[in-house]
Design an enzyme around this catalytic site. Structure first.
Site, PDB file in Angstrom:
ATOM      1  N   ARG A  30       0.647  -1.207   0.143  1.00 54.57           N
ATOM      2  CA  ARG A  30      -0.129   0.071   0.072  1.00 54.57           C
ATOM      3  C   ARG A  30       0.890   1.386  -0.086  1.00 54.57           C
ATOM      4  O   ARG A  30       1.876   1.389   0.757  1.00 54.57           O
ATOM      5  CB  ARG A  30      -0.866   0.070   1.160  1.00 54.57           C
ATOM      6  CG  ARG A  30      -1.966  -1.168   1.243  1.00 54.57           C
ATOM      7  CD  ARG A  30      -2.765  -1.238   2.410  1.00 54.57           C
ATOM      8  NE  ARG A  30      -3.595  -2.425   2.451  1.00 54.57           N
ATOM      9  CZ  ARG A  30      -5.057  -2.536   2.811  1.00 54.57           C
ATOM     10  NH1 ARG A  30      -5.466  -1.490   3.161  1.00 54.57           N
ATOM     11  NH2 ARG A  30      -5.476  -3.616   2.928  1.00 54.57           N
ATOM     12  N   SER A  70     -22.169 -13.990  13.063  1.00 51.84           N
ATOM     13  CA  SER A  70     -21.544 -12.782  12.300  1.00 51.84           C
ATOM     14  C   SER A  70     -21.581 -13.296  10.798  1.00 51.84           C
ATOM     15  O   SER A  70     -21.192 -14.203  10.334  1.00 51.84           O
ATOM     16  CB  SER A  70     -19.859 -12.609  12.672  1.00 51.84           C
ATOM     17  OG  SER A  70     -19.478 -11.775  12.101  1.00 51.84           O
ATOM     18  N   LYS A 124     -18.378 -18.443  18.305  1.00 52.20           N
ATOM     19  CA  LYS A 124     -18.989 -17.500  17.116  1.00 52.20           C
ATOM     20  C   LYS A 124     -19.123 -18.726  16.200  1.00 52.20           C
ATOM     21  O   LYS A 124     -18.655 -19.441  16.031  1.00 52.20           O
ATOM     22  CB  LYS A 124     -17.655 -16.812  16.754  1.00 52.20           C
ATOM     23  CG  LYS A 124     -17.822 -15.826  15.667  1.00 52.20           C
ATOM     24  CD  LYS A 124     -16.662 -15.182  15.140  1.00 52.20           C
ATOM     25  CE  LYS A 124     -15.688 -16.051  14.469  1.00 52.20           C
ATOM     26  NZ  LYS A 124     -14.444 -15.572  13.944  1.00 52.20           N
ATOM     27  N   SER A 155     -19.510  -2.225   2.771  1.00 55.39           N
ATOM     28  CA  SER A 155     -18.731  -0.973   1.913  1.00 55.39           C
ATOM     29  C   SER A 155     -17.905  -1.639   0.625  1.00 55.39           C
ATOM     30  O   SER A 155     -17.579  -0.552  -0.217  1.00 55.39           O
ATOM     31  CB  SER A 155     -17.886  -0.528   2.815  1.00 55.39           C
ATOM     32  OG  SER A 155     -16.925  -1.672   3.330  1.00 55.39           O
ATOM     33  N   HIS A 208     -21.733   2.931   6.647  1.00 56.25           N
ATOM     34  CA  HIS A 208     -21.858   3.459   5.231  1.00 56.25           C
ATOM     35  C   HIS A 208     -23.123   3.801   4.871  1.00 56.25           C
ATOM     36  O   HIS A 208     -23.278   4.171   3.687  1.00 56.25           O
ATOM     37  CB  HIS A 208     -21.216   2.436   4.368  1.00 56.25           C
ATOM     38  CG  HIS A 208     -19.915   2.121   4.695  1.00 56.25           C
ATOM     39  ND1 HIS A 208     -18.836   2.947   4.010  1.00 56.25           N
ATOM     40  CD2 HIS A 208     -19.046   1.147   5.379  1.00 56.25           C
ATOM     41  CE1 HIS A 208     -17.475   2.340   4.309  1.00 56.25           C
ATOM     42  NE2 HIS A 208     -17.799   1.397   5.388  1.00 56.25           N
ATOM     43  N   THR A 251     -20.884   5.801  12.260  1.00 57.82           N
ATOM     44  CA  THR A 251     -19.683   6.810  12.240  1.00 57.82           C
ATOM     45  C   THR A 251     -19.998   8.155  12.120  1.00 57.82           C
ATOM     46  O   THR A 251     -20.699   8.649  11.556  1.00 57.82           O
ATOM     47  CB  THR A 251     -18.551   6.202  11.271  1.00 57.82           C
ATOM     48  OG1 THR A 251     -17.448   7.117  11.375  1.00 57.82           O
ATOM     49  CG2 THR A 251     -19.374   6.624   9.863  1.00 57.82           C
ATOM     50  N   LYS A 287     -17.753   9.754   7.975  1.00 54.53           N
ATOM     51  CA  LYS A 287     -18.054   9.421   6.558  1.00 54.53           C
ATOM     52  C   LYS A 287     -18.889  10.358   6.162  1.00 54.53           C
ATOM     53  O   LYS A 287     -18.553  11.494   5.693  1.00 54.53           O
ATOM     54  CB  LYS A 287     -18.422   8.021   6.241  1.00 54.53           C
ATOM     55  CG  LYS A 287     -17.322   6.986   6.454  1.00 54.53           C
ATOM     56  CD  LYS A 287     -17.700   5.425   6.283  1.00 54.53           C
ATOM     57  CE  LYS A 287     -16.435   4.634   6.218  1.00 54.53           C
ATOM     58  NZ  LYS A 287     -15.612   4.522   7.581  1.00 54.53           N
ATOM     59  N   THR A 316      -8.615   9.022  25.361  1.00 59.20           N
ATOM     60  CA  THR A 316      -9.104  10.466  25.602  1.00 59.20           C
ATOM     61  C   THR A 316     -10.289  10.772  24.888  1.00 59.20           C
ATOM     62  O   THR A 316     -10.654  10.333  23.742  1.00 59.20           O
ATOM     63  CB  THR A 316      -8.027  11.270  25.071  1.00 59.20           C
ATOM     64  OG1 THR A 316      -6.838  10.866  25.670  1.00 59.20           O
ATOM     65  CG2 THR A 316      -8.142  12.772  25.369  1.00 59.20           C
ATOM     66  N   THR A 340      -8.486  -6.607   2.147  1.00 62.30           N
ATOM     67  CA  THR A 340      -9.980  -5.735   2.279  1.00 62.30           C
ATOM     68  C   THR A 340     -10.889  -6.544   1.590  1.00 62.30           C
ATOM     69  O   THR A 340     -11.967  -6.516   1.943  1.00 62.30           O
ATOM     70  CB  THR A 340      -9.637  -4.352   1.914  1.00 62.30           C
ATOM     71  OG1 THR A 340      -8.547  -3.564   2.463  1.00 62.30           O
ATOM     72  CG2 THR A 340     -10.899  -3.622   1.976  1.00 62.30           C
TER      73      THR A 340
END
Length: 409
Positions: A25, A138, A157, A190, A218, A246, A249, A279, A364
């Site tokens: 990358r 999942s 799982k 996504s 998304h 989120t 985005k 934080t 990905t």
């Protein structure tokens, strides 16, 4: 101080491996400039480029209402949050942000994290630990943050085939009805841009006594009358137990969150290490997020403009024979199917045509499904669409990428 020579070969071999596979990358050095979205300055080429792969889906990261709110908060409250939420970081603006998010998703409460990744990892790992004997189901295409959160929960799982309701039900009915269960899935996936079966999964959850955890990362800001996501668009928010989203985005800022019942949120606030020991989000970011969410709860101009450009781009790519996965969402995956050619296509578009579209390779996406993931915004123009289409045709012909192939999701 340089790292010991004895350890260098380990890192060299690891890097050589991904370079040999064509998936090393490279982060492009870009400078976004206020008022010029979706263009940015590329320090690699020394020229301005058009960004076609950003997650600032609606351009809210440069919207005047967001910038004004952030600037006011910066000068009014300062730069940092002051600490964790327990130690001086529980500033009033972040409390307002959580109230706004709860209202957006029609839930009793919300909890803000530093990113969507942290929100998923911390929430899923903590929920699994709080439910004795819990088993988590999942979707096979869930995001890495969900996978890691589920793994860190220590729970049993089961992965069900992507969007396969029959497989999910087989797995659910194999468990005792009284055993705690949680189903984790997404609304908009996504990489392919397809949509999860929210209504049907919620029905299975009720039938088999399971909680539902829906990632709307998304989709928030993008769908629904107020930007609450696919669940709002389809009138299903009250069926979902936990909604995760989120701020980084469509809302154009930074941060993540979950919204649910007051009791569940309080439990996460009290037990999640990823929340307790980090934080707090700075006041300026929280103020920008409030401004963005509030604006998009009332305005459909951005969503409608974005949907118009998405439809135009899909139509033009189809007419040009570009291999696109067709879905009903704003994500436009252009398939290449080879990591080396995918990286070459990305490089050529940037260097020769002033177009920035990052190559998406393994891990990905699965090997053999390498792609260019295009995400139009309402601020892309018809001229930009034509330029992108013509450029893709030229690059794909040069690299001998298969053309005239349309792919159903």
């Amino acid at each position: 101080m340089s790292i010991s020579k004895a350890y260098r070969p380990y890192f060299d071999r690891a890097l050589q491996k991904i370079k040999a596979e064509g998936r090393y990358r490279v982060f492009h050095d870009l400078e976004r400039r206020v008022g010029e979205f979706p263009t940015a300055h590329s320090y690699a080429t020394g020229k301005d480029v058009t960004i076609w792969c950003g997650n600032d889906y609606l351009g809210m990261g440069q919207h005047p209402v967001v910038l004004d709110a952030m600037e006011h908060a910066l000068h009014h409250t300062g730069a940092g949050a002051g600490g964790t939420r327990n130690i001086s970081g529980n500033h009033h603006i972040i409390v307002e942000l959580e109230n706004t998010l709860a209202k957006l998703h029609q839930k009793e409460a919300a909890l803000v994290f530093t990113s969507g990744y942290v929100a998923n990892e911390a929430s899923l790992s903590t929920l699994g630990k709080l439910l004795p004997g819990c088993v988590i189901f999942s979707d096979a295409c869930n995001h890495a943050s969900m996978i890691h959160g589920i793994g860190n929960s220590g729970c049993e799982k089961h992965v069900f085939r992507h969007n396969d309701l029959e497989h999910l039900e087989i797995l659910l009915e194999a468990q005792p009805l009284e055993r705690p269960k949680l189903i984790a899935f997404e609304s908009v996936y996504s990489m392919d841009g397809d949509i999860g079966h929210i209504k049907e999964i919620c029905a299975l959850a009720r039938k088999y006594n399971a909680l539902t955890y829906l990632d709307e990362v998304h989709a928030v800001g993008m769908y629904g009358k107020h930007g609450g996501g696919v669940a709002e668009r389809d009138g299903l928010m009250d069926l979902v137990d936990v909604i995760q989203g989120t701020l980084g985005k469509a809302f154009g800022v930074m941060g993540g969150y979950v919204a649910s019942s007051a009791r569940l949120i309080d439990a996460l606030r009290s037990y999640a290490p990823g929340f307790i020991f980090t934080t707090s989000l700075p006041p300026a970011l929280a103020a920008g997020a409030i401004a963005s969410i509030t604006h998009l709860m009332e305005s459909n101009v951005e969503r409608e403009g974005q949907q118009r450009i998405v439809a135009l781009l899909k139509r033009r790519l189809s007419q040009a024979g570009i291999p696109v996965i067709f879905t009903n969402t704003h994500i436009v995956p252009v398939m290449v199917g080879d990591p080396v050619r995918c990286k070459q296509a990305s490089d050529m578009l940037l260097r020769d045509y002033g177009i920035y579209v990052q190559a998406i390779n393994f891990p990905t996406v699965p090997r053999g499904t390498e792609r260019l993931r295009i995400t139009p915004s309402p601020l892309h123009t018809e001229a930009m669409v034509e330029h992108l289409t013509e450029s893709l045709v030229s690059v794909f012909q040069h690299l001998e990428v298969e053309m005239e192939k349309q792919i159903a999701a």
